[in-house]
Design a protein around this motif. Structure first.
Motif, mmCIF file in Angstrom:
data_model
loop_
_atom_site.group_PDB
_atom_site.id
_atom_site.type_symbol
_atom_site.label_atom_id
_atom_site.label_comp_id
_atom_site.label_asym_id
_atom_site.label_seq_id
_atom_site.Cartn_x
_atom_site.Cartn_y
_atom_site.Cartn_z
ATOM 1 N N UNK A 244 53.336 36.885 41.552
ATOM 2 C CA UNK A 244 52.497 36.357 40.458
ATOM 3 C C UNK A 244 53.375 35.855 39.317
ATOM 4 N N UNK B 18 36.512 37.316 25.237
ATOM 5 C CA UNK B 18 37.884 36.793 25.141
ATOM 6 C C UNK B 18 38.248 36.451 23.690
ATOM 7 N N UNK C 10 53.138 36.798 27.860
ATOM 8 C CA UNK C 10 52.551 38.139 27.717
ATOM 9 C C UNK C 10 52.105 38.656 29.089
ATOM 10 N N UNK C 11 51.516 37.769 29.876
ATOM 11 C CA UNK C 11 51.068 38.173 31.210
ATOM 12 C C UNK C 11 52.258 38.567 32.085
ATOM 13 N N UNK D 28 51.088 33.179 28.560
ATOM 14 C CA UNK D 28 51.586 33.438 29.915
ATOM 15 C C UNK D 28 52.785 34.385 29.899
ATOM 16 N N UNK E 73 54.376 32.536 40.293
ATOM 17 C CA UNK E 73 53.274 31.573 40.179
ATOM 18 C C UNK E 73 53.096 31.144 38.717
ATOM 19 N N UNK F 115 53.289 41.925 31.175
ATOM 20 C CA UNK F 115 52.305 42.873 31.708
ATOM 21 C C UNK F 115 52.573 43.155 33.188
ATOM 22 N N UNK G 18 44.477 46.831 35.800
ATOM 23 C CA UNK G 18 45.651 45.988 35.591
ATOM 24 C C UNK G 18 45.304 44.502 35.503
ATOM 25 N N UNK G 19 44.514 44.011 36.463
ATOM 26 C CA UNK G 19 44.306 42.563 36.551
ATOM 27 C C UNK G 19 43.331 41.998 35.530
ATOM 28 N N UNK G 20 42.684 42.852 34.756
ATOM 29 C CA UNK G 20 41.796 42.304 33.738
ATOM 30 C C UNK G 20 42.604 41.483 32.734
ATOM 31 N N UNK G 21 43.855 41.870 32.516
ATOM 32 C CA UNK G 21 44.699 41.082 31.606
ATOM 33 C C UNK G 21 44.834 39.639 32.098
ATOM 34 N N UNK G 22 45.072 39.492 33.385
ATOM 35 C CA UNK G 22 45.191 38.133 33.937
ATOM 36 C C UNK G 22 43.900 37.350 33.735
ATOM 37 N N UNK G 23 42.805 38.027 33.957
ATOM 38 C CA UNK G 23 41.497 37.387 33.822
ATOM 39 C C UNK G 23 41.306 36.868 32.391
ATOM 40 N N UNK G 24 41.675 37.685 31.438
ATOM 41 C CA UNK G 24 41.524 37.284 30.031
ATOM 42 C C UNK G 24 42.484 36.146 29.687
ATOM 43 N N UNK G 25 43.745 36.309 30.098
ATOM 44 C CA UNK G 25 44.751 35.309 29.733
ATOM 45 C C UNK G 25 44.406 33.937 30.327
ATOM 46 N N UNK G 26 43.969 33.915 31.562
ATOM 47 C CA UNK G 26 43.693 32.620 32.166
ATOM 48 C C UNK G 26 42.505 31.946 31.475
ATOM 49 N N UNK G 27 41.509 32.744 31.081
ATOM 50 C CA UNK G 27 40.374 32.128 30.386
ATOM 51 C C UNK G 27 40.766 31.670 28.983
ATOM 52 N N UNK H 65 43.847 39.978 23.302
ATOM 53 C CA UNK H 65 43.660 40.348 24.712
ATOM 54 C C UNK H 65 43.270 41.821 24.796
ATOM 55 N N UNK I 267 45.919 34.750 42.573
ATOM 56 C CA UNK I 267 46.794 35.862 42.973
ATOM 57 C C UNK I 267 46.071 37.197 42.743
ATOM 58 N N UNK I 268 44.937 37.134 42.073
ATOM 59 C CA UNK I 268 44.088 38.335 41.949
ATOM 60 C C UNK I 268 43.205 38.404 43.190
ATOM 61 N N UNK J 10 47.221 30.558 39.877
ATOM 62 C CA UNK J 10 47.627 31.854 39.339
ATOM 63 C C UNK J 10 46.465 32.841 39.424
#
Lengths: 365, 365, 365, 365
Positions: free
Chosen positions: D87, D17, D55-56, D53, D90, D59, A38-47, A26, A104-105, A101
């Protein structure tokens, strides 16, 4: 039972699922550039979570398609085929929830790193393309993305993966062949499609008589109803006429008839699992369409009418695929041709017996 | 197809589902008293939605139990039995989600009308009790509510309904009889429980040898592992010994053995649906327990450690029922007695054949 | 606390939620005709559950719209407005799940009673129409159903209900007025839209410079990128030009600008709840669209390409409404006009102070 | 807007990713030993998805805890703190759904590779332990696992990670300090706890009078009700007595009182976000408990009463943690001490004003 099978050195959770490696994947582009979003982590994790689950779907397809490659298909494999397809559906239902999830971004948070990703895009997910292809989506049925074919933006390696999928067997074709081979549908003195067509004609004729006799209908209504019946009759005839154009169906005529046979006589022991298989495939089709639609809504929310990072028209393209990139649509169409149970032609006794279990076979000594 | 079957007068949506009547059933007590509490409507609606769905579950039980009342159970009924149980599970999964909506009410909002309801309580849901009873929950296994039996606070009419459910057949008993009748488990020259027990013994002996040979184990570990094997062996023996106490099981010994047989040979055509049935019953048990637990959490959130409107101890009682009011627990226990596929005793060819379909029977001319 | 507020006679669960009446509303047409169809019960129950929840949504709208009718809106009401809209969303998310249960009914089972319902249809749900209307769906934006207006098939009473909803306030208009009244957006020496437009121009000019300097771009790419920037600039200008056509927006120009202001400065104390309100309204729009789409898929599965019981074209109509019957679409469009945080014009200190809490106001003695 | 911010070389989805690396982390132990077990892939993927998740969640905790470390907490941070906690919730709700997928694996399929994993176990998830610790779970409150402390089986590196978490700030302590600092609760001539206690006493005295006057009560009932009121009064007094034992609470007395203040006056502008924060923390607590309970049920289904791969007693341990490993339990307890809105003491005008926005402050010129 709880002993270690081969007295191997003890297994450690973190090593077993390779956590150090997994959790080193990540890398925020925004952080690399010194302005961590901050939210780029969420973007990576979800993908990444999507891709993990896509890998699992491909793994399930491996076995389902392997089982389907046997001709005839082993009766003992049918249970696990159904479970495999049901698991694929369970995964699609789960990953649809992942959008809850991701949403939430907020759009503004997305802007903090969006430009760094250009022109990367989820459209470049080779695994997702492979799933579509192996289920049976045809390249020529695909919508163009920003005027280009779906694999235009892919790397060499990804294109090679997709090429392999395109060269391999497609689940829908395997299903077609299996259905077309279905015994029972045509026997010495029982031909399902004749019996079914006759039943339909009888039913519609009774409807015609009832319409003529009805006191509740205006003349206009009566005419409309009668026209509807004529149209229904035409539709049915086409279904059973091998020489008629079969262009509205992807499956072969024999496969469609077998699927219809399964749908209406699903209670016969030999058809119970096949019926579940068809239902599970419809579930997958539906979940895949919901996934696409949900994806489209998320994109619209995130970027409005702007083009997506991949250069596509975003929402428009994605919501169009929900409607157009169908695979097992024939199974949905089938409902059009069902008739009520009370009008179904009965099965010959001998045929019913062949569709039962050996242990219950009274004809055997 | 689209014609009106008997030329009846046209059906209207609102009349058909009796909307005027249905939507006249939400009378807020707070409004009747002149101080309407906004959220009391939600409280009423969510409970009514629960009860509508409970009625549907009872309706499904009607047919499942009717089908089960045939001895032998019709092979053609098995598919719809499984679908019925799966639908019950789908309903439980849905109603668990209703707590998400109910929890949008805050404790303070609840206080606006809570006192008006005393001593009414969801514990007085006769339909829920009937579901529990018809699935198989025994009155003597129930926890007391505030020191009183579960039906203490019920009206005459509700008590009569519950009495009828108590007098009727229980699904778990019907399952027990059906399992115990299962052919295949004991044949002329194949007795499942002998073969299985032998396989277990072989497997455990191999484990013992491996433990003695292991270089990775300390003496203490070795002893612990060997003791675990002895314990496992004892457990297995008890499972197959009719004269041993069978007190840990609710199902009969024959039924437990048949369930084990189904679990391990589930790929045989004749066992595929029975396997799904057992899985679906486990799903129902799990969903019911999740419902209870979710209910308990909601109550705790709403009223803290106060007693519930029904005089019960609220959270404590409800969370205890999640753990104690089990019905199909034996099916979960079964996992304890499974052995790996590689160690399973093979089925005799003749038996396998009897478990297959007639159409595939090569022994037939 | 647990005492009975006015020493009323004790309340009984079944009486309180009027269970006898509620559970007497499920009359199967097939049973009335002497041929009970098992699954008709599910069909009735699921539609009744929908209607119960629709009633609750209307109940929430009552208060949200009442709160909105105050001008200016009370700051103390904002919290419960947001909770009301969030609850509406929670309900929509729940009822979407109800399709999971309904789809346990197969098309063949539906045929057992489908003809008896003609021409009744869920399209005749007056409550659903009222929800759409009160949120803000305009009659002229509605698709025709089978060539007729949406209320063509309704009863007198239902039409009257709908008429009342059409005559009453619409949430989107109330939102519009509230947004347009928003202070802060234009102050003595700070006019948001000037500051924002300037920031956009600065940002795009920097982009142009970067494009000219880039080594990675071909001439064609460069031209394409520059054209995209010109287009973006036009779009932004239109957003801030009162005399330009505003035809792509339903909300007034002032409301759109205020919504944009809220979106980008959402961290200011006074905007935190307004931001949540806009997000919650987008959630409702999204859930409503998902409900429509899910409904469409279910219909297609159940009846294929046949016309629905209500005479509509079924799937085609329903899936088209998911895309066309939008209400709060402007809020999604807004994302198009966001710029990254780093490019946002700073708020004047005096303005920031006015957007904070009194207790924290350092300007006060 | 769509231009590439710094004209970097184009970004590719798979590289971004790190797909090659990510998808190389699924090594089936059973495959390494030459007897690949199909479902081991699912087992690995689901655990990896959990860890991604987790890890998220860590974060999100990073930022929430960083924001909380400012004293006083910035009003502009409160919105994103609430979003962060929401979040996290969620994500917990999503990962609970992952059990639906995992449970498509049957116990027999698990046995195909279970022995290879010994003694690895999900109990060894360091990230999950870190989440628990950083939220506020105390080591001394943890149940032992098979007689050993929770970190007994962990690697050096994992233990070091946990050590760092144990040394760092805990969210519940940060919450405690923030609550205890809350202004408004005690002012010059308004002390919340005095006003609230007086209101409670008034309300209970009125209840006593009503009980004495009631015609519906038997003498026994009357006595029971009166006793209940005495108990309630004691409970309330303890809540406001600093010298009384406060042992039932984890939060400080000042924090509990502030949380109560927020709960009852949540409509005041300055309390709307704090109220949401408390609600979001309760949601997290609830989701975490549901996750634990669901985990327990899954384990019981998979291995029955056998010990888990980690040597724990499996189900018993896990379901006990759902009940015992609570963190924000005080917020649930709070409901016990709420009184109806109609009995709440009114806020002094000056205080109300301080809790409003500057822009609306009529006291300002």
């Amino acid at each position: 039972m709880t002993t270690q099978a081969d007295a191997q050195p003890p297994c450690y959770y973190g090593d077993y699922i390779m956590l150090d490696r997994l959790l080193s994947c990540q890398m925020r582009e925004s952080e690399r550039r010194g302005r961590p979003a901050h939210d780029e982590m969420l973007f990576i994790v979800v993908h990444q979570a999507f891709e993990l689950w896509f890998k699992q779907i491909l793994h399930e397809l491996d076995r389902v398609q392997e089982d389907f490659s046997h001709a005839p298909l082993e009766d003992t494999h049918l249970g696990r085929i159904v479970q495999g397809v049901e698991r694929i559906n369970a995964i699609f239902k789960l990953v649809v929830q992942q959008f809850d999830v991701l949403e939430t971004m907020t759009p503004l948070d997305f802007l903090d790193f969006r430009d760094l990703l250009i022109p990367a895009s989820g459209f470049q997910s080779a695994q997702f393309r492979m799933i579509e292809i192996r289920l049976g989506l045809k390249s020529e049925d695909r919508l163009l993305i920003g005027g280009k074919p779906f694999d235009a933006g892919l790397s060499e390696a990804d294109r090679a993966r997709i090429e392999r999928a395109l060269d391999g067997p497609k689940l829908i074709d395997q299903l077609d062949r299996w259905l077309a081979r279905m015994p029972f549908v045509a026997q010495r003195d029982y031909v399902f499609h004749d019996a079914y067509r006759d039943a339909v004609v009888r039913m519609l004729e009774a409807d015609v008589a009832r319409i003529h006799a009805s006191e509740f209908m205006s003349e206009a209504q009566r005419e409309m109803e009668l026209n509807a019946i004529v149209a229904a009759l035409e539709r049915f005839k086409a279904l059973f006429a091998p020489d008629e154009g079969h262009e509205h169906w992807r499956l072969s005529l024999a496969a469609v008839q077998a699927a219809l046979f399964i749908a209406v006589y699903r209670d016969q022991p030999v058809l119970q699992l096949p019926f579940r298989l068809l239902a599970a495939l419809m579930d997958v089709e539906e979940s895949l369409r919901l996934w696409r639609y949900r994806h489209a809504l998320m994109v619209q929310r995130m970027i409005g009418v702007k083009v997506g990072t991949g250069g596509s028209s975003g929402y428009e393209y994605l919501s169009a695929t929900a409607d157009r990139h169908r695979i097992f649509n024939d199974l949905f169409q089938l409902s059009t041709y069902l008739i009520p149970r009370s009008a179904l032609p009965p099965l010959p006794a001998e045929l019913r017996e062949r569709m039962g279990f050996v242990y219950a076979d009274r004809s055997k000594p």
